[in-house]
Design an enzyme around this catalytic site. Structure first.
Site, PDB file in Angstrom:
ATOM      1  N   ASP A 138     -35.794  -5.221 -10.316  1.00  0.00           N
ATOM      2  CA  ASP A 138     -35.920  -4.463 -11.564  1.00  0.00           C
ATOM      3  C   ASP A 138     -37.395  -4.323 -11.932  1.00  0.00           C
ATOM      4  O   ASP A 138     -38.282  -4.934 -11.328  1.00  0.00           O
ATOM      5  CB  ASP A 138     -35.087  -5.065 -12.700  1.00  0.00           C
ATOM      6  CG  ASP A 138     -35.623  -6.391 -13.222  1.00  0.00           C
ATOM      7  OD1 ASP A 138     -36.702  -6.825 -12.775  1.00  0.00           O
ATOM      8  OD2 ASP A 138     -34.967  -6.996 -14.075  1.00  0.00           O
ATOM      9  N   ASN A 160     -40.700   1.899 -22.411  1.00  0.00           N
ATOM     10  CA  ASN A 160     -39.879   2.672 -23.343  1.00  0.00           C
ATOM     11  C   ASN A 160     -40.423   2.607 -24.767  1.00  0.00           C
ATOM     12  O   ASN A 160     -40.460   3.621 -25.477  1.00  0.00           O
ATOM     13  CB  ASN A 160     -38.440   2.171 -23.307  1.00  0.00           C
ATOM     14  CG  ASN A 160     -37.695   2.612 -22.066  1.00  0.00           C
ATOM     15  OD1 ASN A 160     -37.945   3.701 -21.549  1.00  0.00           O
ATOM     16  ND2 ASN A 160     -36.795   1.787 -21.575  1.00  0.00           N
ATOM     17  N   ASP A 213     -37.282   7.384 -18.367  1.00  0.00           N
ATOM     18  CA  ASP A 213     -36.402   8.056 -17.412  1.00  0.00           C
ATOM     19  C   ASP A 213     -37.196   8.646 -16.256  1.00  0.00           C
ATOM     20  O   ASP A 213     -36.772   8.593 -15.091  1.00  0.00           O
ATOM     21  CB  ASP A 213     -35.615   9.166 -18.113  1.00  0.00           C
ATOM     22  CG  ASP A 213     -34.550   8.633 -19.055  1.00  0.00           C
ATOM     23  OD1 ASP A 213     -34.255   7.417 -18.971  1.00  0.00           O
ATOM     24  OD2 ASP A 213     -34.025   9.409 -19.868  1.00  0.00           O
ATOM     25  N   GLU A 242     -32.647  -0.733 -15.644  1.00  0.00           N
ATOM     26  CA  GLU A 242     -33.706  -0.676 -14.638  1.00  0.00           C
ATOM     27  C   GLU A 242     -33.421  -1.597 -13.458  1.00  0.00           C
ATOM     28  O   GLU A 242     -34.312  -1.896 -12.659  1.00  0.00           O
ATOM     29  CB  GLU A 242     -35.062  -1.041 -15.271  1.00  0.00           C
ATOM     30  CG  GLU A 242     -35.238  -2.508 -15.653  1.00  0.00           C
ATOM     31  CD  GLU A 242     -34.693  -2.840 -17.037  1.00  0.00           C
ATOM     32  OE1 GLU A 242     -35.137  -3.841 -17.614  1.00  0.00           O
ATOM     33  OE2 GLU A 242     -33.845  -2.089 -17.545  1.00  0.00           O
TER      34      GLU A 242
END
Length: 389
Positions: free
Chosen positions: A261, A269, A278, A304
């Site tokens: 991840d 974010n 994204d 993620e």
């Protein structure tokens, strides 16, 4: 007066050609049975039927039971959709002339949903089939929605209604020609009109078959794909990891699993917005797809978190690939977000492993990579020494 048979009013060779076209375009089995239970056309039966069900007395008797009871069930139904006792779906409609059945059209050997592997495995064992070959045959059975089958059967009800009407009129025309030339000319006009309708219907079959083929491909792709990243999803992961586990049990080389991840992805974010996050996920997946081998599967687990399933790959080889991925990601510059890093855990399927135990070990390895400072690769085998597995 003796009622005409299906052979009397329809050219079976021409009809077989149309059915071949339909089968090749859509991939479903097609059959036409006359009123005396003789197969006039039989195309594309699935391997699971020809190589297994029809080869054993018990399973063959179930197939024959379905055929023998069709006339009974279709006496008061427009069409019948029924499960074969051997586990496949079939549909049938009566081919009518003057409201009387002169034959039956079958569309069959498909599933409405992904196969229940446990059910078919038990069936293979109970009937003495080779389990791997039988499940492979099951996997080749097309999966088609109930709505799509309903649409097809409604079309064929109209199609055969038109076909039998034209065939009956052609027969009437031939009889009428013996009486008067005038009747012949009138019937030729009608035949011309009906032939034009038939040609239009055949064009409709071609368009429908092409649309069906394209739609089925799209549905199959969407069913196993994560829309955002265009990687595989959990459904595909579940299928693939069970398949690789079975291959390992059959003597093939064990497989390995990488779980990774993005480090501090929440900060991306929070700072740049979810749209930027994204874009990072999309670009990261494109980068990693260029690093893995053909046949390796990149799967989005959630958020993620991702898996890379590596068939026929030992732990050290998987670890080397994971390290290369880590380095390439660290060197990449992402629009807006700049540089990011990933942490990776690696594990190999071992003797006695279940899928759950493998997933726990690779998840623990990823956790250890993060505990060690992130931007790390940690191999699941090292967990034995630390006592965390």
């Amino acid at each position: 007066m003796v009622e005409p048979t299906l052979r009397d009013i329809i050219d079976i060779d021409d009809l077989r050609g149309m059915m071949c076209f339909f089968h090749e375009a859509v991939g479903l089995s097609v059959g036409i049975l006359d009123a005396d239970n003789h197969w006039l056309i039989s195309l594309g039966w699935q391997d699971i039927c020809t190589e297994f069900h029809r080869g054993r007395q018990e399973t063959r008797s179930k197939c024959l039971l379905c055929e023998a009871r069709i006339q009974e069930y279709l006496t008061d139904k427009e069409y019948l959709s029924y499960p074969c006792p051997n586990g496949l779906m079939e549909t049938a409609i009566p081919i009518l002339l003057n409201a009387q059945p002169i034959g039956y059209f079958f569309l069959g050997q498909f599933l409405h949903e992904q196969p229940d592997v446990d059910f078919f495995r038990r069936q293979a064992i109970a009937n003495g089939f080779n389990v791997a070959s039988y499940l492979a045959a099951v996997d080749r059975v097309p999966v088609v929605s109930r709505q799509r089958i309903d649409d097809l059967m409604r079309f064929f009800i109209r199609f055969f209604g038109l076909l039998t009407r034209i065939g009956a009129e052609n027969q009437q025309r031939r009889l009428a020609e013996l009486e008067t030339q005038e009747a012949k000319e009138q019937l030729e006009v009608r035949v011309h009109e009906r032939t034009r309708e038939l040609n239009d219907a055949l064009l409709e079959v071609g368009d429908l078959a092409a649309q069906l083929s394209e739609t089925l491909q799209q549905v199959e792709h969407l069913a196993v794909t994560d829309i955002l990243t265009d990687t595989y999803n959990r459904r595909k992961f579940d299928e693939a990891i069970r398949y690789e586990q079975q291959r390992t049990r059959e003597g093939h080389q064990p497989f390995s699993l990488i779980m990774y991840d993005i480090d501090y992805f929440k900060k991306v974010n929070d700072r740049f917005g979810h749209s930027c996050g994204d874009l990072v996920l999309k670009r990261l997946c494109r980068l990693i797809r260029g690093l893995v081998r053909q046949g390796d599967l990149l799967i989005r687990w959630g958020g993620e978190e991702f898996f890379i399933l590596l068939p026929g790959t030992l732990l050290n080889e998987a670890g080397q690939l994971a390290e290369r991925i880590r380095q390439e990601v660290a060197a990449e510059v992402f629009p807006q977000a700049g540089s990011i890093t990933i942490s990776l855990g690696v594990a190999q399927l071992r003797d006695g492993d279940s899928i759950d135990s493998l997933l726990k070990r690779v998840d623990d390895a990823l956790y250890q990579a993060k505990q060690n400072g992130r931007n790390q690769v940690f191999l699941g085998s090292e967990l034995l020494a630390t006592g965390t597995c």
